[in-house]
Scaffold this active site. Structure first.
Site, PDB file in Angstrom:
ATOM      1  N   ARG A  16      -0.760  67.238  16.040  1.00 59.26           N
ATOM      2  CA  ARG A  16      -0.890  66.271  15.087  1.00 59.26           C
ATOM      3  C   ARG A  16      -1.781  65.420  14.567  1.00 59.26           C
ATOM      4  O   ARG A  16      -2.497  65.322  13.625  1.00 59.26           O
ATOM      5  CB  ARG A  16       0.393  65.482  15.195  1.00 59.26           C
ATOM      6  CG  ARG A  16       1.747  65.823  15.353  1.00 59.26           C
ATOM      7  CD  ARG A  16       3.081  65.222  15.583  1.00 59.26           C
ATOM      8  NE  ARG A  16       2.605  64.665  17.037  1.00 59.26           N
ATOM      9  CZ  ARG A  16       3.665  64.150  18.029  1.00 59.26           C
ATOM     10  NH1 ARG A  16       4.702  64.329  17.412  1.00 59.26           N
ATOM     11  NH2 ARG A  16       3.074  63.814  19.222  1.00 59.26           N
ATOM     12  N   LYS A  46      12.742  63.923  32.293  1.00 58.71           N
ATOM     13  CA  LYS A  46      12.670  63.121  31.035  1.00 58.71           C
ATOM     14  C   LYS A  46      14.327  62.920  31.010  1.00 58.71           C
ATOM     15  O   LYS A  46      15.129  63.705  31.085  1.00 58.71           O
ATOM     16  CB  LYS A  46      12.309  63.965  29.818  1.00 58.71           C
ATOM     17  CG  LYS A  46      10.728  64.020  29.690  1.00 58.71           C
ATOM     18  CD  LYS A  46      10.559  64.844  28.663  1.00 58.71           C
ATOM     19  CE  LYS A  46       9.049  64.701  28.033  1.00 58.71           C
ATOM     20  NZ  LYS A  46       9.016  65.424  26.972  1.00 58.71           N
ATOM     21  N   SER A  73       9.847  63.269  17.749  1.00 60.46           N
ATOM     22  CA  SER A  73      11.186  62.968  18.260  1.00 60.46           C
ATOM     23  C   SER A  73      11.735  61.840  18.690  1.00 60.46           C
ATOM     24  O   SER A  73      12.594  61.220  18.566  1.00 60.46           O
ATOM     25  CB  SER A  73      11.545  64.291  19.229  1.00 60.46           C
ATOM     26  OG  SER A  73      11.611  65.546  18.849  1.00 60.46           O
ATOM     27  N   HIS A  90       9.077  70.505  13.813  1.00 65.56           N
ATOM     28  CA  HIS A  90       9.167  71.521  14.791  1.00 65.56           C
ATOM     29  C   HIS A  90       9.683  72.984  13.728  1.00 65.56           C
ATOM     30  O   HIS A  90       9.045  73.900  14.140  1.00 65.56           O
ATOM     31  CB  HIS A  90      10.366  71.450  15.758  1.00 65.56           C
ATOM     32  CG  HIS A  90       9.956  70.569  16.755  1.00 65.56           C
ATOM     33  ND1 HIS A  90      11.168  69.374  16.799  1.00 65.56           N
ATOM     34  CD2 HIS A  90       9.089  70.066  17.606  1.00 65.56           C
ATOM     35  CE1 HIS A  90      10.568  68.504  17.808  1.00 65.56           C
ATOM     36  NE2 HIS A  90       9.545  68.986  18.207  1.00 65.56           N
TER      37      HIS A  90
END
Length: 173
Positions: free
Chosen positions: A92, A43, A130, A19
């Site tokens: 990614r 979440k 994460s 990040h």
């Protein structure tokens, strides 16, 4: 000429060096970068929104053009409120592309004034997430090459607290 503001929104649970890599790079492209922690009730977060914001503030303390905030609801609506011209997204791996493309198309329909800018991570962070950091930390693995020392300390403390709470619940049965 008006200020070019970008928004980098996410859960940042926890904020990682990946990040930080995107924050540093995006802050060089735009006049101002708002890093916004999404408050998502769907979440279950390990770290609270204030904890994540404090960690992000610590990570970006030396970056004049970076502002840390939080929001609820649609990212594009928050972007409109903040007069952002771009949403920063990290890409990614190939599997991220389909998700990000669909998100970008929907965001464009909701707010045509905001473009999506995808940044590729620097090589060390290609496969960093994460979720993986939390899992490695839960099992006592080394995470110092994924997060700052402050984030690692915060994660370890939070996980110790969860372990103590879990132990108390299990012993009460």
């Amino acid at each position: 000429m008006s200020e070019k503001i970008a928004l980098y929104a996410g859960s940042f649970d926890p904020p990682t060096l990946g990040h930080l890599d995107l924050i540093e790079r995006a802050s060089k492209i735009f006049d101002r970068l708002i890093v916004a922690v999404a408050n998502n009730d769907q979440k279950t977060a390990l770290l609270s929104v204030p904890e994540r914001m404090e960690l992000l503030r610590g990570m970006t303390r030396s970056m004049d053009r970076v502002e840390i905030d939080q929001f609820e609801g649609l990212t594009v609506e928050y972007a409109r409120e903040k007069k952002a011209v771009a949403l920063i997204r990290g890409l990614r791996v190939v599997s991220d592309f389909e998700f990000e493309l669909s998100l970008a198309i929907n965001n464009q329909k909701l707010n045509p004034e905001v473009d999506t800018v995808c940044l590729m991570p620097s090589e060390p962070y290609l496969f960093l997430s994460s979720r993986q950091v939390k899992e490695i930390a839960r099992f006592g693995g080394r995470i110092s090459h994924y997060v700052t020392p402050e984030v690692e300390k915060s994660l370890r403390e939070k996980l110790r607290g969860e372990d103590r709470k879990s132990t108390r619940l299990n012993s009460s049965h």
